[in-house]
Design an enzyme around this catalytic site. Structure first.
Site, PDB file in Angstrom:
ATOM      1  N   HIS B  63       0.839  -1.204   0.000  1.00 31.19           N
ATOM      2  CA  HIS B  63       0.000   0.000   0.000  1.00 31.19           C
ATOM      3  C   HIS B  63       0.873   1.253   0.000  1.00 31.19           C
ATOM      4  O   HIS B  63       0.703   2.169  -0.819  1.00 31.19           O
ATOM      5  CB  HIS B  63      -0.903  -0.038   1.235  1.00 31.19           C
ATOM      6  CG  HIS B  63      -1.851   1.119   1.351  1.00 31.19           C
ATOM      7  ND1 HIS B  63      -3.225   0.975   1.261  1.00 31.19           N
ATOM      8  CD2 HIS B  63      -1.634   2.437   1.567  1.00 31.19           C
ATOM      9  CE1 HIS B  63      -3.801   2.149   1.407  1.00 31.19           C
ATOM     10  NE2 HIS B  63      -2.859   3.052   1.607  1.00 31.19           N
ATOM     11  N   GLU B  64       1.835   1.310   0.907  1.00 32.91           N
ATOM     12  CA  GLU B  64       2.671   2.509   1.010  1.00 32.91           C
ATOM     13  C   GLU B  64       3.630   2.640  -0.171  1.00 32.91           C
ATOM     14  O   GLU B  64       3.945   3.760  -0.603  1.00 32.91           O
ATOM     15  CB  GLU B  64       3.443   2.515   2.342  1.00 32.91           C
ATOM     16  CG  GLU B  64       2.562   2.432   3.591  1.00 32.91           C
ATOM     17  CD  GLU B  64       1.462   3.484   3.634  1.00 32.91           C
ATOM     18  OE1 GLU B  64       1.619   4.557   3.017  1.00 32.91           O
ATOM     19  OE2 GLU B  64       0.427   3.230   4.297  1.00 32.91           O
ATOM     20  N   HIS B  67       1.988   4.543  -2.900  1.00 32.40           N
ATOM     21  CA  HIS B  67       2.083   5.994  -2.700  1.00 32.40           C
ATOM     22  C   HIS B  67       3.462   6.502  -3.096  1.00 32.40           C
ATOM     23  O   HIS B  67       3.596   7.527  -3.773  1.00 32.40           O
ATOM     24  CB  HIS B  67       1.822   6.367  -1.230  1.00 32.40           C
ATOM     25  CG  HIS B  67       0.415   6.137  -0.789  1.00 32.40           C
ATOM     26  ND1 HIS B  67      -0.677   6.414  -1.589  1.00 32.40           N
ATOM     27  CD2 HIS B  67      -0.088   5.671   0.380  1.00 32.40           C
ATOM     28  CE1 HIS B  67      -1.783   6.110  -0.943  1.00 32.40           C
ATOM     29  NE2 HIS B  67      -1.463   5.658   0.264  1.00 32.40           N
TER      30      HIS B  67
END
Lengths: 105, 184
Positions: B63-64, B67
């Site tokens: 998920h990170e 980003h």
């Protein structure tokens, strides 16, 4: 499009085959329904596989044309929507800056 | 895992090689937050007090990294443009496995047809509210405004990877990119 050098299919024929098998499988049926609310459309992978093999056997220009057309259509499908942001031409300046030189969190 | 591997390779290709000791930090965090991406320091923060299972860790890292990947390849205005933030949150919820049926069921959210999209929308809104002082209405409007574009932006995977097997296919396609584009 590379005119120098020999043209070859954008993917190996094995790739087309395994994408087709993967697409048709029951897991993908479930995932597609869960994501898009409908069954996936897998026939094009099989057609592409056929054209890939045809190219390998006989260097058929029709097979090449069909393959390219199919892959371009796949790309166009992905470019349907306007991007929200502008892409960078180079990575962020501070990506590699040592910590401590940046503003505190 | 294959998710992280693909993201790391894609970032390297974009000029953002990830070094564990520079780009990752393990901290104790408030509340139930699992992690975050700090664009000011280009660091992924993992909340060591809120991650207790390897599978959860894998998902948070993925998920990170999404980003971080967005930060690397685009001019994302994390702080002043809610639509940009919304876009990256939609992508992270969509592509990291956050919204798998199993994960949703553990949250007692039951749904089947197109439920993935409902989950992505809801989690994106929640993530925005967790990091920005905006109203729920603002967050919803931002997410809905960019949903079509960002839900269908599957970079660098090329598809929504629902399993490790999907991620492996995606990685294979990624490694084949040069040949792919040279022969279109």
């Amino acid at each position: 499009m590379a005119d120098r050098g020999v043209w070859r299919p954008p993917r190996t024929c094995e790739d087309y085959w395994s994408e087709w098998k993967h697409c048709k499988g029951i897991r993908n049926l479930f995932h597609n329904y869960y994501t898009y609310g409908e069954a996936p459309s897998c026939g094009q992978w099989k057609i592409d596989y056929g054209n890939c093999r045809k190219w390998e056997k006989s260097k058929s220009p029709d097979a090449k044309e069909s393959l390219c057309k199919s892959e371009r259509a796949r790309l166009l499908e992905k470019q349907k929507y306007d991007p929200v942001w502008q892409l960078r031409k180079s990575p962020p300046r501070d990506w590699y800056l040592p910590l401590g030189q940046d503003k505190p969190k | 895992g294959p998710y992280a591997q693909l993201l790391l390779d894609a970032m390297k290709q974009s000029g953002c090689t990830v070094y564990n000791d520079r780009h990752f930090a393990c901290e104790d965090c408030d509340g139930c937050v699992s992690g975050g991406f700090d664009s000011a320091t280009s660091q992924i923060v993992l909340c060591q007090n809120n991650i207790h299972q390897q599978s959860h860790m894998n998902r948070v890292v993925t998920h990170e990294l999404i980003h971080a990947f967005d930060h690397c390849r685009a001019h994302v205005d994390w702080f002043s443009n809610v639509k940009h933030l919304a876009c990256s949150e939609i992508r992270a919820a969509n592509l990291s496995g956050d919204c798998s049926l199993i994960n949703e069921m553990t949250r007692f959210k039951f749904g089947l047809k197109q439920h993935h999209q409902t989950c992505v929308r809801d989690r994106a809104i929640r993530s925005i509210l967790a990091v920005r002082k905006v109203s729920k209405e603002t967050a919803e409007k931002a997410v809905d405004g960019v949903f079509d574009s960002c839900f269908n932006d599957h970079e660098p995977f090329g598809r929504v990877p629902h399993s490790k097997s999907d991620a492996k296919y995606a990685y294979r396609n990624f490694q084949n990119r040069d040949r792919y584009y040279a022969n279109l």
